[in-house]
Design an enzyme around this catalytic site. Structure first.
Site, PDB file in Angstrom:
ATOM      1  N   ILE A  99      12.276  -1.786  -0.878  1.00  0.00           N
ATOM      2  CA  ILE A  99      11.152  -1.753  -1.762  1.00  0.00           C
ATOM      3  C   ILE A  99      11.623  -0.518  -2.647  1.00  0.00           C
ATOM      4  O   ILE A  99      12.269   0.292  -2.411  1.00  0.00           O
ATOM      5  CB  ILE A  99       9.999  -1.158  -1.105  1.00  0.00           C
ATOM      6  CG1 ILE A  99       9.412  -2.536  -0.424  1.00  0.00           C
ATOM      7  CG2 ILE A  99       8.796  -0.857  -2.195  1.00  0.00           C
ATOM      8  CD1 ILE A  99       8.036  -2.268   0.371  1.00  0.00           C
ATOM      9  N   GLY A 102      15.268  -1.835  -6.997  1.00  0.00           N
ATOM     10  CA  GLY A 102      16.078  -2.639  -7.979  1.00  0.00           C
ATOM     11  C   GLY A 102      16.189  -3.875  -7.713  1.00  0.00           C
ATOM     12  O   GLY A 102      17.085  -4.723  -8.277  1.00  0.00           O
ATOM     13  N   LEU A 103      15.944  -4.350  -6.507  1.00  0.00           N
ATOM     14  CA  LEU A 103      16.309  -5.675  -6.059  1.00  0.00           C
ATOM     15  C   LEU A 103      15.264  -6.731  -5.918  1.00  0.00           C
ATOM     16  O   LEU A 103      15.485  -7.801  -5.362  1.00  0.00           O
ATOM     17  CB  LEU A 103      16.966  -5.491  -4.444  1.00  0.00           C
ATOM     18  CG  LEU A 103      17.991  -4.437  -4.670  1.00  0.00           C
ATOM     19  CD1 LEU A 103      18.176  -4.280  -2.653  1.00  0.00           C
ATOM     20  CD2 LEU A 103      19.228  -4.813  -5.375  1.00  0.00           C
ATOM     21  N   SER A 105      11.953  -6.777  -5.064  1.00  0.00           N
ATOM     22  CA  SER A 105      10.961  -7.021  -3.835  1.00  0.00           C
ATOM     23  C   SER A 105       9.670  -7.519  -4.440  1.00  0.00           C
ATOM     24  O   SER A 105       9.126  -8.439  -3.780  1.00  0.00           O
ATOM     25  CB  SER A 105      10.959  -5.478  -3.086  1.00  0.00           C
ATOM     26  OG  SER A 105      10.050  -5.351  -2.332  1.00  0.00           O
ATOM     27  N   ALA A 108       9.816 -10.970  -5.753  1.00  0.00           N
ATOM     28  CA  ALA A 108      10.047 -12.198  -4.512  1.00  0.00           C
ATOM     29  C   ALA A 108       8.737 -12.336  -3.680  1.00  0.00           C
ATOM     30  O   ALA A 108       8.538 -13.656  -3.484  1.00  0.00           O
ATOM     31  CB  ALA A 108      11.308 -11.792  -3.794  1.00  0.00           C
ATOM     32  N   ASP A 149      12.512 -10.944 -12.955  1.00  0.00           N
ATOM     33  CA  ASP A 149      12.565 -10.939 -11.454  1.00  0.00           C
ATOM     34  C   ASP A 149      11.826 -12.104 -10.885  1.00  0.00           C
ATOM     35  O   ASP A 149      12.518 -12.864 -10.079  1.00  0.00           O
ATOM     36  CB  ASP A 149      11.752  -9.568 -11.102  1.00  0.00           C
ATOM     37  CG  ASP A 149      12.839  -8.492 -11.284  1.00  0.00           C
ATOM     38  OD1 ASP A 149      13.586  -8.549 -12.257  1.00  0.00           O
ATOM     39  OD2 ASP A 149      12.394  -7.257 -10.835  1.00  0.00           O
TER      40      ASP A 149
HETATM   41  C1  MEV Z   1      13.821  -4.959 -13.382  1.00  0.00           C
HETATM   42  O1  MEV Z   1      14.355  -5.663 -12.527  1.00  0.00           O
HETATM   43  C2  MEV Z   1      14.409  -4.992 -14.760  1.00  0.00           C
HETATM   44  C3  MEV Z   1      13.772  -4.282 -15.927  1.00  0.00           C
HETATM   45  O2  MEV Z   1      14.522  -4.826 -17.228  1.00  0.00           O
HETATM   46  C4  MEV Z   1      12.178  -4.699 -16.164  1.00  0.00           C
HETATM   47  C5  MEV Z   1      11.914  -5.962 -16.454  1.00  0.00           C
HETATM   48  O3  MEV Z   1      12.591  -6.614 -16.988  1.00  0.00           O
HETATM   49  O4  MEV Z   1      10.909  -6.371 -16.107  1.00  0.00           O
HETATM   50  C6  MEV Z   1      14.047  -2.797 -15.903  1.00  0.00           C
END
Ligand code: MEV
Length: 322
Positions: A99, A102-103, A105, A108, A149
């Site tokens: 969590i 940046g992956l 979480s 998903a 995401d």
């Molecule tokens: C987050 O994984 C990616 C960002 O570009 C935010 C988004 O696109 O919602 C930082």
């Protein structure tokens, strides 16, 4: 019982720029969020996660334990759909995806939760409804999510993402002699704070920022070309240029830069932030034969949480089990 699972993601190119409409390239990875739905008869709705806490609604009595704030966005997904299950539902979230890293979480988990609940109600997975429900939770988690995401978690594979309605699933194969490593910087961060920081800088420095965003768009075109030709040396270089742009918009951080430098000095092809930045994991592109050397060097410097991630072509997967 219904079991739904969906993959986390790495962003190869274009995080943040995608929030303002520049295409970005994301890849689903083999770390998955799993949500299990048990139909019960006790008139209780329970949402239970070993990591983020437990929510219980029995009749009109409501209880939230532990980090209730992290559970609340997920409740919006269930809220809409629960009424059709008056007899009770016991939902367990169990995720392999770190969590605040940046992956993807939350993306998903939102997709797996939405997928399971839609399946429960309709007997099939209608992607538009699933994505729409997941976006409700994502909009609470992150300010102004681009939607990349949850889209990557829903579809799996390699996604060229433009906006909530426009994306392509690419068919480029990642060769078996190329590896992706992710390294935990140990610095927790919040996507919403990073996104707000960048958007504020954009407003203050519009003229210059527009040029940087144009460069990010060019970068995607170049990245697609190199992927098409399987030129991973060039792809690594483009990752470093992307990192330079991320630095310019304000989401790089010293520990991340240190990991990137160690990776490149010990032979990696490329490295960059993946996701929102200001902490989380660093993504490294490396030839298989150099992977051990690169990982050893970074580990020696105290960064022990290094994971080799693989491309996962599978998006949301929902099954009914007895
Ligand atoms: C987050 O994984 C990616 C960002 O570009 C935010 C988004 O696109 O919602 C930082």
């Amino acid at each position: 019982m219904i079991v739904a699972d969906a993959p986390g993601k790495i962003i190869l190119f274009g995080e943040h720029f995608v929030v303002k409409g520049v295409p970005a390239l994301a890849m689903a990875i083999n770390l998955r969020a799993r949500v299990v739905f048990n139909i019960t008869n006790n008139n209780c709705l329970v949402l239970d996660s070993r990591i983020i806490g437990r929510y219980e609604l029995c009749g009109h009595s409501e209880r939230i334990e532990r980090k209730g704030d992290l559970l609340k966005p997920y409740l919006t997904i269930i809220d809409n759909e629960y009424n059709r299950h008056h007899n009770g539902l016991y939902i367990v979230i169990d995720s392999q995806i770190p969590i605040g890293a940046g992956l993807g979480s939350s993306g998903a988990t939102s997709i797996a939760l939405s997928g399971g609940i839609v399946f429960l109600n309709k007997g099939c997975v209608d992607k538009t409804t699933v994505y729409g429900l997941a976006m409700k939770a994502e909009s609470i988690f992150h300010s102004k999510p681009s939607g990349i995401d949850p889209r990557t978690s829903l579809e799996g594979g390699l996604i060229l993402y433009r906006d909530q309605k426009r994306f392509d699933k690419l068919s480029y194969r990642i060769p078996s002699d190329i590896d992706f490593l992710i390294v935990n910087s140990g610095i927790p961060r919040k996507t919403s704070l990073a996104v707000t920081k960048v958007l504020n800088r954009y407003e203050r420095q519009k003229k210059i920022m527009q040029k940087i965003y144009e460069a990010a768009e060019e970068l995607i075109i170049e990245a697609l070309n190199t992927l098409k030709h399987g030129d991973y040396t060039a792809l690594g270089e483009l990752m470093l240029i992307n990192q330079g742009l991320l630095n310019a918009i304000g989401v790089s951080y010293p520990v991340g830069e240190k990991i990137i430098k160690m990776a490149i000095d010990s032979g990696a092809l490329g490295a960059k932030i993946t996701g929102a930045g200001l902490g989380g994991y660093i993504l490294i592109l490396v030839e298989k034969e150099k992977e051990k050397k690169v990982a050893k060097k970074i580990e020696e410097e105290g960064f022990k949480d290094i994971i080799k991630v693989n491309y996962d072509h599978r998006g949301l997967h929902v099954v009914s089990e007895s």
